[in-house]
Motif scaffolding. Structure first.
Motif, PDB file in Angstrom:
ATOM      1  N   MET A  23     -18.198   8.193  16.327  1.00 47.15           N
ATOM      2  CA  MET A  23     -19.410   8.070  17.142  1.00 47.15           C
ATOM      3  C   MET A  23     -18.864   7.339  18.573  1.00 47.15           C
ATOM      4  SD  MET A  23     -22.073   9.215  16.001  1.00 47.15           S
ATOM      5  CE  MET A  23     -22.923   8.819  16.921  1.00 47.15           C
ATOM      6  N   ARG A  24     -17.779   6.380  18.372  1.00 48.99           N
ATOM      7  CA  ARG A  24     -17.158   6.116  19.413  1.00 48.99           C
ATOM      8  C   ARG A  24     -16.445   7.103  20.161  1.00 48.99           C
ATOM      9  NH1 ARG A  24     -11.499   4.475  20.058  1.00 48.99           N
ATOM     10  NH2 ARG A  24     -11.051   3.331  21.988  1.00 48.99           N
ATOM     11  N   PHE A  25     -15.810   8.107  19.788  1.00 52.00           N
ATOM     12  CA  PHE A  25     -15.310   9.185  20.471  1.00 52.00           C
ATOM     13  C   PHE A  25     -16.574   9.711  21.373  1.00 52.00           C
ATOM     14  CE2 PHE A  25     -14.510  13.854  20.568  1.00 52.00           C
ATOM     15  CZ  PHE A  25     -13.850  13.776  21.672  1.00 52.00           C
ATOM     16  N   LEU A  26     -17.616  10.372  20.417  1.00 50.61           N
ATOM     17  CA  LEU A  26     -18.481  11.191  20.974  1.00 50.61           C
ATOM     18  C   LEU A  26     -19.266  10.494  22.233  1.00 50.61           C
ATOM     19  CD1 LEU A  26     -20.072  12.598  17.647  1.00 50.61           C
ATOM     20  CD2 LEU A  26     -18.608  13.711  19.330  1.00 50.61           C
ATOM     21  N   LYS A  27     -19.305   9.181  22.054  1.00 50.36           N
ATOM     22  CA  LYS A  27     -19.983   8.450  23.241  1.00 50.36           C
ATOM     23  C   LYS A  27     -19.010   8.621  24.344  1.00 50.36           C
ATOM     24  CE  LYS A  27     -21.747   3.771  24.520  1.00 50.36           C
ATOM     25  NZ  LYS A  27     -20.998   3.768  25.603  1.00 50.36           N
ATOM     26  N   THR A  69      -5.243   8.650  20.325  1.00 53.01           N
ATOM     27  CA  THR A  69      -6.036   7.454  20.770  1.00 53.01           C
ATOM     28  C   THR A  69      -7.347   7.142  20.393  1.00 53.01           C
ATOM     29  OG1 THR A  69      -5.738   8.891  23.019  1.00 53.01           O
ATOM     30  CG2 THR A  69      -7.717   7.430  23.216  1.00 53.01           C
ATOM     31  N   PHE A  70      -7.927   8.007  19.534  1.00 51.70           N
ATOM     32  CA  PHE A  70      -9.009   7.561  18.650  1.00 51.70           C
ATOM     33  C   PHE A  70      -8.950   7.668  17.146  1.00 51.70           C
ATOM     34  CE2 PHE A  70     -10.768   8.947  22.758  1.00 51.70           C
ATOM     35  CZ  PHE A  70     -11.696   7.959  23.005  1.00 51.70           C
ATOM     36  N   SER A  71      -7.717   7.871  16.707  1.00 51.48           N
ATOM     37  CA  SER A  71      -7.345   7.640  15.229  1.00 51.48           C
ATOM     38  C   SER A  71      -8.403   8.525  14.185  1.00 51.48           C
ATOM     39  CB  SER A  71      -7.296   6.013  14.905  1.00 51.48           C
ATOM     40  OG  SER A  71      -6.649   5.349  15.630  1.00 51.48           O
ATOM     41  N   LEU A  72      -8.728   9.565  14.516  1.00 49.76           N
ATOM     42  CA  LEU A  72      -9.556  10.306  13.751  1.00 49.76           C
ATOM     43  C   LEU A  72      -8.767  11.108  12.787  1.00 49.76           C
ATOM     44  CD1 LEU A  72     -11.879  12.131  16.597  1.00 49.76           C
ATOM     45  CD2 LEU A  72     -12.221  10.010  15.302  1.00 49.76           C
ATOM     46  N   ASN A  73      -9.369  11.279  11.662  1.00 49.83           N
ATOM     47  CA  ASN A  73      -8.785  12.279  10.765  1.00 49.83           C
ATOM     48  C   ASN A  73      -8.511  13.451  10.867  1.00 49.83           C
ATOM     49  OD1 ASN A  73     -11.094  13.419   9.775  1.00 49.83           O
ATOM     50  ND2 ASN A  73     -11.520  11.584   8.235  1.00 49.83           N
ATOM     51  N   GLY A 123      -9.543  19.858  30.071  1.00 45.78           N
ATOM     52  CA  GLY A 123     -10.538  21.006  30.011  1.00 45.78           C
ATOM     53  C   GLY A 123     -11.189  20.863  28.455  1.00 45.78           C
ATOM     54  N   ALA A 124     -10.696  20.576  27.519  1.00 53.38           N
ATOM     55  CA  ALA A 124     -11.392  20.475  26.315  1.00 53.38           C
ATOM     56  C   ALA A 124     -12.432  19.341  26.451  1.00 53.38           C
ATOM     57  CB  ALA A 124     -10.373  20.262  25.131  1.00 53.38           C
ATOM     58  N   LEU A 125     -12.206  18.137  26.839  1.00 53.56           N
ATOM     59  CA  LEU A 125     -13.336  17.339  27.152  1.00 53.56           C
ATOM     60  C   LEU A 125     -14.470  17.602  27.876  1.00 53.56           C
ATOM     61  CD1 LEU A 125     -11.308  14.055  27.247  1.00 53.56           C
ATOM     62  CD2 LEU A 125     -12.538  14.537  25.371  1.00 53.56           C
ATOM     63  N   GLN A 126     -14.078  18.483  29.151  1.00 51.65           N
ATOM     64  CA  GLN A 126     -15.217  18.730  30.238  1.00 51.65           C
ATOM     65  C   GLN A 126     -16.021  19.755  29.432  1.00 51.65           C
ATOM     66  OE1 GLN A 126     -12.371  19.895  33.385  1.00 51.65           O
ATOM     67  NE2 GLN A 126     -12.955  18.063  34.302  1.00 51.65           N
ATOM     68  N   ARG A 127     -15.322  20.471  28.509  1.00 53.19           N
ATOM     69  CA  ARG A 127     -16.372  21.475  27.783  1.00 53.19           C
ATOM     70  C   ARG A 127     -17.112  20.725  26.864  1.00 53.19           C
ATOM     71  NH1 ARG A 127     -11.502  24.456  27.517  1.00 53.19           N
ATOM     72  NH2 ARG A 127     -11.313  24.133  25.298  1.00 53.19           N
ATOM     73  N   TYR A 140     -21.226  20.612  26.156  1.00 56.42           N
ATOM     74  CA  TYR A 140     -22.159  20.989  24.967  1.00 56.42           C
ATOM     75  C   TYR A 140     -22.782  19.882  24.440  1.00 56.42           C
ATOM     76  CZ  TYR A 140     -18.477  24.643  25.607  1.00 56.42           C
ATOM     77  OH  TYR A 140     -17.614  25.635  26.145  1.00 56.42           O
ATOM     78  N   LEU A 141     -22.193  18.519  24.563  1.00 50.66           N
ATOM     79  CA  LEU A 141     -23.172  17.482  24.132  1.00 50.66           C
ATOM     80  C   LEU A 141     -24.149  17.271  24.704  1.00 50.66           C
ATOM     81  CD1 LEU A 141     -19.933  15.065  23.401  1.00 50.66           C
ATOM     82  CD2 LEU A 141     -21.384  16.218  21.718  1.00 50.66           C
ATOM     83  N   ARG A 142     -24.064  17.542  25.935  1.00 49.11           N
ATOM     84  CA  ARG A 142     -25.487  17.318  26.800  1.00 49.11           C
ATOM     85  C   ARG A 142     -26.400  18.262  26.628  1.00 49.11           C
ATOM     86  NH1 ARG A 142     -22.718  14.724  32.478  1.00 49.11           N
ATOM     87  NH2 ARG A 142     -22.039  12.938  31.663  1.00 49.11           N
TER      88      ARG A 142
END
Length: 541
Positions: A155-159, A186-190, A213-217, A221-223
């Motif tokens: 949830m921290r990463f998605l925010k 950076t976010f210690s995701l499994n 680029g991946a974050l901008q895509r 999509y999240l929005r």
């Protein structure tokens, strides 16, 4: 015919998605536009074809422009109800918020078609299991396979990903880092969460895709989630891209656009004098000579009369072009992302006083529209170096008869492997996911082919930003007043429709600067989509 009926401001060669959006906008802006296509159908290389038309298309070696090649199919039979299938040459999904949706609404073209939400997205694991990708915060919190600590990290990463992250400390110095490594460090995701974000939410092709680029895509999509439903993505009816292109052609025709399909272009000549009309086009079995001030086409459709063969060949070899392996399969049994014998728990009745008959749980319906992602190395027998996407569409998309489904399987094929060799293991793995049995589904029709296309954009900026999708022009004096339409990248799965719209808007402004430069200095310059006449602007699809 009157003498000037064949004189146009603009002639567009090809009815692809980009060209059709641009033609509709230019017609609405008051230009006299003609759109030509030697094929008898709309959509060009993004067309939606009936099954018998698709067979004919392959028999013509897939394309007169050599964009499609190395094809094979398991059967040449025309299926019953073949005209009720809409097989897309550009299988893709559409973000619910983005350039194309905006144009569909503002232009009124949304009234000419319909759309369907993506119902399920799942990922294939090396163990052979298929796991659904959570589509909302609620799904994440209900997922018992994710620990509470991992849920908080996720949830921290998605925010973070849904906000303005470009100047954040988390991203500082890491814009070009591989996205997979960025999520881990950076976010210690499994591993499971990282794979889901990289391949099923951001639609990366490999773990080394640049982070920015991946974050901008992912942010787009999240929005998009929640606008029309839980999923951020839509699929258009009747084959999506081809039908949408036809919708924009209809819009152009309403504004006075002229359409000529299925006629071969005999020649295209530059005007000998210095008059306003720059080009003359003669079509087969068409009495009128067509003239125009400006021509628009893709590089693959520049008439051979206009450029020396060597220069034309260089233009048609798109820089950074890649081979895309595709498979189209038609089946008559449903695919399920759940193990045999398992079904989703039906919703509990909302009213406790409902009768016993009303409270009977409904019979779960088969999945109509879904996406299955094979991350790299997830299938032991698979050889694809990039992720493999499987788009499943059923009768709810108006693309198949009742009780039939179409599977579109796509991956990068940089080595140009035979497409069947590369994709057959992924097709077999998908067909094993039969709803009511462990026996695999037997396809009614299967076709494999390679497609040449620009490489997916892995630049630092978003592929929808102006810096990565420029309109191409041929330098004078070779072809003045000729605007080239960039060929669409074929991946990631949600990108081509929006990129087509961005490119169309660039073409629109190129024409304005070319033919009406004085209008840019007015207090109210032209707009890409003028307000709909005598109507309030639509706010929704």
């Amino acid at each position: 015919m009157e003498k000037d009926e064949g004189a146009f401001d603009i002639i567009v060669i090809g009815t692809g998605l980009t060209e059709s959006i641009a033609a509709a906008a230019l017609s609405k802006a008051g230009f006299k536009v003609a759109q030509l296509d030697e094929s008898p159908y709309y959509g060009a290389d993004e067309a939606s074809l009936a099954q018998d038309e698709f067979l004919q298309w392959q028999d013509r070696q897939c394309s007169p422009h050599d964009i499609f090649s190395s094809h094979s199919r398991s059967t040449s039979d025309v299926l019953p109800q073949s005209r009720q299938y809409s097989l897309s040459l550009l299988p893709s999904i559409i973000p619910s918020t983005g350039p194309l949706i905006t144009s569909l609404i503002q232009s009124g073209v949304s009234r000419y078609g319909g759309f369907r939400m993506i119902e399920e997205v799942a990922m294939y694991h090396p163990s052979g299991a298929v796991k659904a990708v959570p589509g909302s915060k609620e799904d994440i919190f209900k997922d018992k396979s994710i620990t509470l600590v991992d849920k908080r990290r996720l949830m921290r990463f998605l925010k973070f990903a849904s906000e303005e992250f470009e100047d954040s400390k988390e991203l500082e110095g890491k814009q070009e880092q591989g996205f997979y490594e960025f999520l881990k460090s950076t976010f210690s995701l499994n591993d499971d969460m990282t794979n889901a974000i990289v391949y099923a939410l951001s639609y990366c092709q490999s773990p080394s895709d640049p982070t920015i680029g991946a974050l901008q895509r992912l942010r787009r999509y999240l929005r998009s989630a929640g606008r029309y439903g839980r999923s951020p993505f839509l699929v258009g009816h009747y084959g999506s891209a081809g039908e949408i292109a036809q919708g924009f052609c209809r819009s152009s025709a309403v504004s006075g656009g002229v359409y000529i399909l299925g006629r071969k272009i005999i020649y295209v000549k530059r005007a000998a004098d210095e008059g306003q009309q720059q080009y003359a086009i003669q079509m087969d079995e068409f009495p009128e000579l067509l003239t125009c001030k400006a021509l628009i086409s893709s590089a693959s459709r520049i008439p051979v009369d206009l450029l020396p063969a060597e220069q034309l060949s260089q233009l048609r070899k798109a820089p950074g072009s890649a081979s895309i392996a595709r498979c189209i399969t038609i089946i008559d049994q449903p695919i399920s992302f759940l193990p045999p014998g398992h079904e989703p728990t039906p919703p509990e009745p909302a009213d406790e006083e409902e009768s016993e008959e009303d409270a009977t749980p409904p019979i779960p319906k088969s999945m109509d529209v879904g996406i299955l992602i094979f991350p790299p190395s997830s299938l032991p027998s698979g050889k694809a170096a990039a992720s493999v996407d499987v788009l499943i569409v059923g009768e709810g998309t108006m693309s198949t008869p009742q009780g039939k489904w179409i599977l579109y399987i796509t991956t990068l094929n940089p080595e140009g492997e035979p497409p069947e060799t590369l994709l057959r293991p992924y097709l077999d793995a998908t067909l094993s996911l039969r709803k009511d049995s462990t026996d695999p589904v037997t396809p009614l029709f299967t076709s494999f082919y390679n497609q040449r296309a620009p490489s997916p954009s892995h630049a630092s900026s978003s592929p929808l930003s102006p810096s990565t999708s420029p309109s191409l022009k041929i330098a004078e004096p070779e072809l003045p007043n000729y605007i080239l339409v960039p060929q669409l990248p074929q991946q990631p799965l949600p990108e081509p429709p929006d990129i087509a719209n961005v490119n169309a808007e660039k073409v629109f402004w190129d024409v304005i600067r070319l033919l009406r430069p004085e209008s840019l200095d007015r207090a109210e310059p032209p707009t890409f989509w003028p307000p709909l006449p005598n109507e309030e602007e639509e706010e929704d699809l």
